[in-house]
Design an enzyme around this catalytic site. Structure first.
Site, PDB file in Angstrom:
ATOM      1  N   CYS A 131       0.830  -1.215   0.000  1.00  0.00           N
ATOM      2  CA  CYS A 131       0.000   0.000   0.000  1.00  0.00           C
ATOM      3  C   CYS A 131       0.863   1.263   0.000  1.00  0.00           C
ATOM      4  O   CYS A 131       1.351   1.694   1.051  1.00  0.00           O
ATOM      5  CB  CYS A 131      -0.931  -0.014   1.211  1.00  0.00           C
ATOM      6  N   CYS A 134      -0.457   4.105   2.127  1.00  0.00           N
ATOM      7  CA  CYS A 134      -0.273   3.924   3.575  1.00  0.00           C
ATOM      8  C   CYS A 134       1.180   4.172   3.968  1.00  0.00           C
ATOM      9  O   CYS A 134       1.455   4.800   4.985  1.00  0.00           O
ATOM     10  CB  CYS A 134      -0.624   2.499   4.003  1.00  0.00           C
ATOM     11  N   ASP A 135       2.122   3.659   3.183  1.00  0.00           N
ATOM     12  CA  ASP A 135       3.512   3.582   3.649  1.00  0.00           C
ATOM     13  C   ASP A 135       4.517   4.420   2.857  1.00  0.00           C
ATOM     14  O   ASP A 135       5.677   4.529   3.269  1.00  0.00           O
ATOM     15  CB  ASP A 135       3.977   2.108   3.618  1.00  0.00           C
TER      16      ASP A 135
END
Ligand code: NAP
Length: 312
Positions: A131, A134-135
């Site tokens: 992701c 997300c990261d």
């Protein structure tokens, strides 16, 4: 007893909820602990009609949810953990609660696939991720690698150029599967380079990812590439574990629908990526959610008000 339970809360589940709620079915949506589906993990959505300037994926899903709630859908952020479709009423359980329902729409979507290589699991959250939204921000001014040749991989690679000093896409073929517009954008981007005909065989590192072991599938040549992050974008698998043995699935695990949105169990309908092996778009998922809700409504009408009774 519920008239309709919708399992899942991506574009398919929440569109089904809007239609079912407007048809006065007061659906119960088991939205999952992390509601909203895959668009919650994406950035800008440019191809959802009605948003000419684009919209962020999570913002779009908040709008879907608000619209469903406005018409009376009840949405609970819990995961369905099991079903029993062999009985009437149909049973859906969430661990601590068993719900009974006359009809169910399955819209559980799909989850990101992993490579299954050594080091991948151990280094998850320490450089290895599926992701970018997300990261990605953890890898500012670092070397980021993306694996895959589809739209997801291009989208991730383009997004990650905001953070990485350089982004390398590794693909197992010579050509991309991604749509032309996405492929052209990635191929033209100055920060993105490509390694073709190559697979990642191992994620190497101590506490964090340090390098990747690569193999050229044409020459067989092995090499090591220093990398701070590995984003895997190689497609998705349908979320159908709890339906195994209950619904007919194809060999890849997608729910089979012999007709429209019907499944092999009467009263159980399907919508979205969990049965769509071909299109997998937010808009097509939403469209099938609409169809599933209309099919469920017809089914309930026939069940609750049989024609003989209506005539009598
Ligand atoms: P996809 O189109 O199935 O592409 C998956 C890619 O990963 C392919 O290039 C595939 O290689 C590669 N791959 C699969 N397994 C692999 C493995 N074990 N090792 C190495 N590579 C592997 O999946 P997707 O990119 O997630 O897209 C899914 C659907 O969503 C598509 O319909 C896409 O158009 C849509 N989507 C659209 C957008 C957008 O329009 N903005 C964004 C994301 C997704 P091969 O090419 O060799 O098969």
């Amino acid at each position: 007893m519920e008239r309709l339970i919708i399992i899942g809360s991506g574009p398919a589940g929440l569109t089904a909820a809007v239609y079912a709620a407007r048809a006065n079915l007061a659906p119960l949506v088991l939205a999952g602990g992390m509601y909203g589906g895959q668009l919650m993990l994406t950035t800008e959505v440019e191809n959802f009609p009605g948003f000419p300037d684009g919209i962020m994926g999570p913002d779009l899903m908040i709008k879907f949810r608000e619209q469903a709630e406005r018409f009376g859908a009840r949405i609970e952020n819990v995961d369905a953990t099991g079903v029993d479709f062999s009985k009437r009423p149909l049973v859906v359980s969430t661990g601590d609660t068993e719900y009974e329902a006359k009809s169910v729409i399955v819209a559980t979507g799909a989850s990101a696939r992993w490579l299954g290589i050594p080091g991948e699991e151990r280094l998850r959250g320490r450089g290895v991720s599926t992701c970018a939204t997300c990261d990605g921000a953890f890898f500012r001014d670092r070397h980021i690698v993306v694996v895959g040749g589809g739209d997801s991989a291009m989208e991730e690679a383009l997004f990650l150029t905001r953070f990485g000093s350089k982004v390398t896409v590794i693909h197992r073929r010579e050509g991309l599967r991604a749509s032309k517009i996405m492929a052209d954008r990635a191929l033209a981007h100055q920060k993105i380079s490509f390694i073709w005909n190559t697979v990642v065989e191992e994620a190497i590192g101590g506490d964090t990812l340090q390098a990747l072991k690569l193999r050229n599938i044409e020459s067989g040549e092995e090499s090591e590439l220093a990398a701070d992050a590995l984003f895997i974008a190689i497609g998705h698998d349908p979320n159908t574990a709890i339906f195994r043995g209950q619904l007919d699935l194809d060999p890849a695990g997608y729910i089979l629908s012999p007709d429209g949105t019907a499944t092999n169990v009467e009263g159980v309908f399907v919508a979205g990526d969990v049965f769509d092996i071909r299109y997998k778009q937010a808009i097509t998922a939403a469209g099938s959610g609409c169809r599933a809700a209309m099919d469920a409504e017809k089914y309930l009408e026939a069940m609750e008000f049989p024609v003989e009774e209506a005539i009598a």
